[in-house]
Scaffold this motif. Structure first.
Motif: not given
Length: 643
Positions: A125-126, A206-209, A385-392
């Motif tokens: 989620s974050r 808007s919320s960050y994605m 990476t922290k910019w992916s929804d899966t962490g990589r």
């Protein structure tokens, strides 16, 4: 710390560690639940209604600390019970009815091929709060990345402190700038800025994605529709969509830099000696590459050759028993595995050192089998990476090929498999073909004949047909392999300053590992000769004498002997890479180094034989004339027979 678990059958507590992986508590949780609970269906959620629930088996690499779980936190669990057994028969769908098209499957057939839920990466989620990425990515995230331009004397009408559209900074993904500089692909961080700018609008409130999302071509086993998992059931929510292949516009690594040309020459020596191909893994580090906006380069400091069977037309890898030990030695030296390199050379037979040009525009550059090989290793080494929804997202692992160019010279080419290629190989959608230019798509009909069940999505690609039109075609039975990889640049530094100083020498003191087929083996005698333990310097390491241990192959061999303690070996790695005199004195006066030198002196090179008293005497007993070795040997036998 204590964590409370709340489920439909009550509440219980467990003692866990913050750094403990969540999947490790699965046996303890299963003991607290009814016996008929399916362990793979147990999910955890921070909310009582099951929102943001994740199966425990999918949290293989996630710790409690990364999810922000603190002492006393309450976690809600849910699960599914296994079907009851009545009269010796299960109430679930029998094996003779499990088929997507309704065709019967006999019980003697092989079990269906399904994707393991452990392979699925949970969506965070974050991720920007819990994912720990590399220091290089943190550095590039802080940079502006804009491409500065000077004032245009022809078009700019403002003063020296003004700015207009003709001199304002450009984005790192500007296509005109990349084309002008002949940069074929956007860097990863340039692609990140471009995607983030189009996905997140801070001015709109808007919320960050997370801007990045990895492709996923497998059937999701945790479908929210409530039906039974595949292959017993499937719907539009859990089945993958059709795949439309496009060339990847970005690359995760932009450049491969070899710290010294002798690294590649040492690998080529095997081919020059045996005529067989050779493979080695690249160990080095990642640095910023200023030639590309927000670029990344892989700096190769060492090439390790694993156990393999080398042939004229290829290489077969054997089991690598000490793989973890070599990775640990690299870690102690501040390095990591960054890629793989292999040769594909055929001598032209002209006698001038030229080779045959096999890879060119009319044949192929990277074969389908090599793309599959690179994809498997890139899947093994993902990029956090922290910019992916899966962490990589993607991988930094590179693949280098040493082959002949159009001029008959030996050259290096660097590649990376695309993210789509990695996922297609991971999902077992494609397979290599005999044609190196063609990648085949798996056929469901062949699986049905073998009694296996899996879902293969449709694959499409675009090409220019014979009429010059850009058309979309279905990949049956395959598609061109150039859709699945990107090219990288490579080179050598202007001034070679490798971390291991032995890399600058033409010949290493210690033979290269796993070259027994050439009559070269690493053994204590060879190590004693390389360290010169019986020479003038002996066991000394101060000054330039410490450069003799500045060899990655020697460090791996010493680590395998197990004589030095971990602290002593760590100091030895600092001596090999940092060349600090304080570390040299620390290792030189350590007990482990003294033990190693003593063992090498006892089991190393044999001392020279004493000269024979008859070596300088002729047949008349005159010592003023010398004879050859054969004559001296014959004369010694003559004296022995006379006595």
């Amino acid at each position: 710390m204590i964590i409370r678990f709340q489920g439909r059958d009550g509440q219980f507590r467990l003692n866990v560690e913050p750094k403990e992986r969540i999947v490790s508590i699965l046996p303890q949780v299963t003991e607290k639940l009814p016996k008929d609970v399916d362990p793979t269906s147990i999910t955890i959620s921070p909310k009582p209604h099951g929102a943001e629930a994740h199966p425990i088996v999918t949290l293989k690499t996630v710790t409690f600390d990364q999810l922000g779980v603190q002492h006393g936190a309450q976690i809600f669990i849910d699960y599914k019970q296994q079907p009851a057994v009545m009269n010796g028969h299960s109430t679930s769908i029998s094996a003779d009815t499990r088929k997507l098209n309704g065709a019967p499957i006999s019980t003697e057939e092989d079990p269906p091929i399904v994707t393991s839920p452990i392979d699925e990466t949970p969506h965070l989620s974050r991720p920007w709060e819990i994912v720990q990425q590399s220091s290089l990515d943190d550095l590039l995230d802080k940079q502006d990345g804009k491409i500065t331009r000077g004032r245009d004397l022809k078009l700019c009408r403002h003063g020296p402190k003004g700015m207009c559209e003709y001199c304002m900074p450009l984005e790192p993904y500007d296509p005109k700038y990349l084309e002008e500089k002949k940069i074929k692909h956007v860097s990863f961080h340039g692609h990140l800025r471009k995607v983030n700018q189009g996905k997140n609008k801070p001015e709109l409130g808007s919320s960050y994605m997370p801007p990045l999302s990895e492709p996923f071509y497998r059937v999701r086993l945790d479908c929210p529709s409530g039906h039974k998992p595949f292959p017993a059931g499937i719907c539009s929510k859990c089945q993958p969509s059709a795949i439309s292949l496009q060339p990847q516009p970005f690359r995760m690594v932009d450049h491969v830099e070899f710290a010294s040309p002798n690294l590649v020459n040492t690998l080529l020596d095997f081919w020059r000696t045996s005529g067989c191909q050779r493979l080695g893994f690249l160990y080095g580090r990642y640095e910023e590459y200023p030639e590309v906006p927000l670029g990344t380069k892989a700096v190769v400091e060492a090439i390790y050759e694993p156990p393999q069977v080398d042939e004229v037309d290829g290489v077969s890898l054997n089991q690598w028993e000490n793989e973890k030990e070599i990775d640990e030695v690299a870690r102690l030296c501040g390095l990591q595995r960054v890629g793989v390199i292999f040769t594909d050379l055929i001598d032209a037979g002209t006698g001038d050192g030229t080779v045959v040009c096999k890879r060119h525009v009319n044949s192929y550059f990277l074969a389908s089998l090599e793309v599959a090989f690179a994809s498997r290793y890139q899947a093994k080494y993902p990029r956090p990476t922290k910019w992916s929804d899966t962490g990589r997202f993607g991988s930094n692992f590179v693949t280098c090929v040493v082959s002949g160019d159009d001029e008959g010279q030996i050259s290096i080419s660097a590649y990376q498999a695309s993210n789509s290629a990695v996922e297609m190989v991971r999902a077992d959608i494609v397979e290599p073909s005999a044609d190196p230019n063609l990648m085949l798509v798996q056929d469901e009909q062949e699986d049905k004949e073998l009694g296996r069940t899996r879902y293969i999505p449709e694959v499409f690609y675009r090409r220019i047909n014979e009429y010059g039109a850009n058309v979309q075609e279905e990949a049956k039975p395959g598609f061109p392999v150039e859709y699945l990889y990107v090219t990288l640049t490579h080179g050598f530094p202007t001034q070679s300053k490798p971390a291991f100083r032995q890399a600058n020498t033409l010949t290493s003191g210690l033979p290269i590992e796993n070259r027994e087929v050439l009559g070269q083996s690493q053994e204590p005698r060879a190590l004693a000769k390389a360290l010169d333990v019986k020479g003038k310097l002996g066991s000394r390491l101060e000054g330039e004498a410490g450069d003799k241990v500045s060899d990655f192959h020697m460090l791996c061999f010493i680590f395998g002997l197990g004589i030095l303690s971990i602290d002593e070996f760590t100091a030895l790695c600092r001596v090999a890479t940092k060349h600090d005199n304080a570390d040299k004195m620390q290792v030189q006066h350590s007990s482990g180094w003294a033990t190693l030198v003593t063992i090498l002196q006892e089991s190393g090179e044999r001392p020279p034989k004493r000269p024979s008293p008859f070596a300088h005497m002729n047949e008349y007993g005159d010592a003023s004339h010398t004879r050859s070795g054969d004559e001296r040997l014959a004369k010694r036998l003559q004296y022995a027979s006379l006595s």
